[in-house]
Design a protein around this motif. Structure first.
Motif, mmCIF file in Angstrom:
data_model
loop_
_atom_site.group_PDB
_atom_site.id
_atom_site.type_symbol
_atom_site.label_atom_id
_atom_site.label_comp_id
_atom_site.label_asym_id
_atom_site.label_seq_id
_atom_site.Cartn_x
_atom_site.Cartn_y
_atom_site.Cartn_z
ATOM 1 N N GLY A 125 -0.997 -7.164 1.048
ATOM 2 C CA GLY A 125 -1.027 -5.809 1.587
ATOM 3 C C GLY A 125 -2.405 -5.316 1.927
ATOM 4 N N ASP A 126 -3.418 -6.197 1.832
ATOM 5 C CA ASP A 126 -4.777 -5.803 2.175
ATOM 6 C C ASP A 126 -5.016 -6.004 3.670
ATOM 7 O OD1 ASP A 126 -5.436 -5.142 -0.448
ATOM 8 O OD2 ASP A 126 -6.036 -7.197 -0.927
ATOM 9 N N ALA A 127 -6.019 -5.326 4.186
ATOM 10 C CA ALA A 127 -6.391 -5.466 5.593
ATOM 11 C C ALA A 127 -7.492 -6.508 5.722
ATOM 12 C CB ALA A 127 -6.870 -4.132 6.148
ATOM 13 N N VAL A 128 -7.470 -7.230 6.840
ATOM 14 C CA VAL A 128 -8.455 -8.281 7.076
ATOM 15 C C VAL A 128 -9.001 -8.135 8.486
ATOM 16 C CG1 VAL A 128 -8.849 -10.755 7.280
ATOM 17 C CG2 VAL A 128 -7.316 -9.892 5.511
ATOM 18 N N LEU A 129 -10.321 -8.061 8.608
ATOM 19 C CA LEU A 129 -10.961 -7.984 9.916
ATOM 20 C C LEU A 129 -12.143 -8.934 9.962
ATOM 21 C CD1 LEU A 129 -11.119 -4.132 10.613
ATOM 22 C CD2 LEU A 129 -9.491 -5.770 11.561
ATOM 23 N N SER A 130 -12.267 -9.658 11.066
ATOM 24 C CA SER A 130 -13.472 -10.455 11.269
ATOM 25 C C SER A 130 -14.641 -9.516 11.499
ATOM 26 C CB SER A 130 -13.296 -11.379 12.476
ATOM 27 O OG SER A 130 -13.216 -10.605 13.662
ATOM 28 N N ALA A 231 -10.041 3.455 3.219
ATOM 29 C CA ALA A 231 -10.942 3.658 4.358
ATOM 30 C C ALA A 231 -12.310 3.025 4.116
ATOM 31 C CB ALA A 231 -11.099 5.144 4.648
ATOM 32 N N GLN A 232 -12.676 2.836 2.850
ATOM 33 C CA GLN A 232 -13.942 2.176 2.525
ATOM 34 C C GLN A 232 -13.827 0.664 2.563
ATOM 35 O OE1 GLN A 232 -15.685 3.677 -1.139
ATOM 36 N NE2 GLN A 232 -14.989 5.759 -0.683
ATOM 37 N N GLY A 233 -12.590 0.162 2.768
ATOM 38 C CA GLY A 233 -12.377 -1.274 2.875
ATOM 39 C C GLY A 233 -12.043 -1.964 1.568
ATOM 40 N N LEU A 234 -11.744 -1.196 0.520
ATOM 41 C CA LEU A 234 -11.417 -1.814 -0.761
ATOM 42 C C LEU A 234 -10.025 -2.436 -0.716
ATOM 43 C CD1 LEU A 234 -13.854 -0.012 -1.572
ATOM 44 C CD2 LEU A 234 -12.724 0.304 -3.790
ATOM 45 N N SER A 235 -9.853 -3.522 -1.441
ATOM 46 C CA SER A 235 -8.547 -4.175 -1.559
ATOM 47 C C SER A 235 -7.695 -3.415 -2.569
ATOM 48 C CB SER A 235 -8.712 -5.620 -2.020
ATOM 49 O OG SER A 235 -9.198 -5.657 -3.363
ATOM 50 N N ASN A 236 -6.414 -3.755 -2.628
ATOM 51 C CA ASN A 236 -5.530 -3.109 -3.603
ATOM 52 C C ASN A 236 -6.020 -3.346 -5.021
ATOM 53 O OD1 ASN A 236 -3.880 -2.173 -1.580
ATOM 54 N ND2 ASN A 236 -2.320 -3.746 -1.813
ATOM 55 N N GLN A 237 -6.482 -4.570 -5.314
ATOM 56 C CA GLN A 237 -6.978 -4.890 -6.647
ATOM 57 C C GLN A 237 -8.204 -4.043 -6.985
ATOM 58 O OE1 GLN A 237 -5.855 -7.290 -9.227
ATOM 59 N NE2 GLN A 237 -7.172 -5.730 -10.150
ATOM 60 N N GLN A 238 -9.107 -3.899 -6.022
ATOM 61 C CA GLN A 238 -10.317 -3.101 -6.252
ATOM 62 C C GLN A 238 -9.984 -1.629 -6.441
ATOM 63 O OE1 GLN A 238 -12.247 -4.405 -2.643
ATOM 64 N NE2 GLN A 238 -13.731 -5.666 -3.762
ATOM 65 N N ILE A 239 -9.023 -1.132 -5.658
ATOM 66 C CA ILE A 239 -8.611 0.266 -5.811
ATOM 67 C C ILE A 239 -7.997 0.494 -7.179
ATOM 68 C CG2 ILE A 239 -7.034 2.050 -4.952
ATOM 69 C CD1 ILE A 239 -7.370 0.810 -2.166
ATOM 70 N N ALA A 240 -7.144 -0.448 -7.599
ATOM 71 C CA ALA A 240 -6.501 -0.330 -8.906
ATOM 72 C C ALA A 240 -7.539 -0.296 -10.021
ATOM 73 C CB ALA A 240 -5.524 -1.492 -9.114
ATOM 74 N N SER A 241 -8.541 -1.160 -9.927
ATOM 75 C CA SER A 241 -9.591 -1.202 -10.949
ATOM 76 C C SER A 241 -10.429 0.074 -10.921
ATOM 77 C CB SER A 241 -10.489 -2.424 -10.712
ATOM 78 O OG SER A 241 -9.758 -3.627 -10.812
ATOM 79 N N THR A 248 0.783 -2.083 -8.352
ATOM 80 C CA THR A 248 2.053 -1.592 -7.812
ATOM 81 C C THR A 248 1.983 -0.096 -7.526
ATOM 82 O OG1 THR A 248 2.861 -1.352 -10.087
ATOM 83 C CG2 THR A 248 3.465 -3.369 -8.911
ATOM 84 N N THR A 249 1.223 0.624 -8.330
ATOM 85 C CA THR A 249 1.052 2.062 -8.090
ATOM 86 C C THR A 249 0.218 2.300 -6.836
ATOM 87 O OG1 THR A 249 1.131 2.451 -10.474
ATOM 88 C CG2 THR A 249 0.270 4.227 -9.113
ATOM 89 N N VAL A 250 -0.806 1.492 -6.646
ATOM 90 C CA VAL A 250 -1.624 1.592 -5.428
ATOM 91 C C VAL A 250 -0.752 1.376 -4.196
ATOM 92 C CG1 VAL A 250 -3.502 0.562 -4.099
ATOM 93 C CG2 VAL A 250 -3.725 0.846 -6.572
ATOM 94 N N LYS A 251 0.060 0.327 -4.241
ATOM 95 C CA LYS A 251 0.926 0.012 -3.098
ATOM 96 C C LYS A 251 1.914 1.139 -2.835
ATOM 97 C CE LYS A 251 0.658 -5.002 -3.715
ATOM 98 N NZ LYS A 251 1.399 -6.238 -4.036
#
Length: 278
Positions: A125-130, A231-241, A248-251
């Protein structure tokens, strides 16, 4: 969503057999990823996605018939996350793909391990950009801000002067944007399609960043926190931490925010936040 012991099921769509075979071999080399179907054009990719229900679709942006940009909304309707991969880093392609709801955009020159990591990331569920895609998004946001001032100026400009400026846009010798060498024949149609989709994202109708502008939805405080970090580019795991909550709450918060914004992907949500909550 797969559990940790279930391989990520991927559909690969690319009209070049050698490229497609290379991507399939790369993906199948990873123990946690399996390729369940292949497609050589856009329509075949949609048919395969509906039949096999992959977790992730890795699709080329340029294919016969429907392009990767055009099929992205239909691919997402099957429940798949969409990762667009292209030999070109043209801004129109990047913005068109993200506007259509793609979860990420890579160029084919990426390191193989980067492609594998990107598939895993979009599956989570994370975003990926080159790097090139990130520059295109930043540039579009900058241009959009400049365009707001230009629009106000245009409102005070006389009719004849506006018509003169409009004619000047198509005058011989007008500077063409990066990638203009591709804008002829088949490629020209693809760029036009990408530009239409980009317009939908940044200034047109439909399910787009622009469509979510007015009125601004009402978010819960925690949704605000999560969106700001997305918007800062954090992954779900980073947001959760960062917020001391479960992934699951982040998602769940992201899903609720997307529904309120009437958007399809976290990339679009990040764009909306950057435009409206500086």
């Amino acid at each position: 969503m797969n559990d940790a012991s279930t391989p990520i099921r991927v559909l690969v769509a690319d009209d070049h057999p050698a490229v497609r075979s290379g991507l399939v071999a790369l993906l199948d080399s990873a123990a946690d990823i399996t390729v369940i179907a292949e497609a050589a054009d856009g329509d075949a990719a949609v048919t395969a996605a509906r039949e096999h229900r992959p977790d992730v679709v890795l699709t080329d942006v340029r294919m016969p018939g429907a392009t990767g940009i055009e099929i992205t909304p239909r691919l997402r309707e099957t429940g798949a996350n969409v990762l667009v991969i292209s030999g070109f880093d043209l801004d129109d392609y990047v913005l068109g793909a993200l506007a259509a709801g793609a979860d990420g955009y890579l160029v084919k020159s990426e390191d193989p391990q980067r492609i594998l990591t990107a598939v895993r990331d979009v599956h989570r569920g994370d975003a990926v950009l080159s790097a090139a895609a990130t520059r295109a998004v930043v540039g579009a946001l900058r241009d959009r801000g400049a365009g707001t001032g230009a629009a106000r100026e245009q409102q005070t400009t006389s009719g004849p002067e506006r018509r003169g400026r409009a004619a000047g846009r198509d005058a011989p010798g007008r500077h063409r944007p990066h990638g203009a060498e591709y804008e002829s024949g088949r490629n020209g149609a693809e760029v036009e399609s990408a530009e239409r989709t980009e317009s939908s994202a940044f200034g047109g109708g439909g399910r787009s960043v622009a469509a979510a502008q007015e009125p601004a939805p009402s978010f819960t405080p925690r949704e605000e926190d999560v969106l700001a970090l997305v918007a800062q580019g954090l992954s779900n795991q980073q947001i959760a931490s960062h917020l001391f909550i479960e992934i699951t709450t982040v998602k769940s918060h992201i899903s609720h925010a997307l529904m309120k914004l009437q958007l399809d992907s976290r990339v679009q949500a990040a764009l909306w936040w950057q435009q409206h909550r500086p």
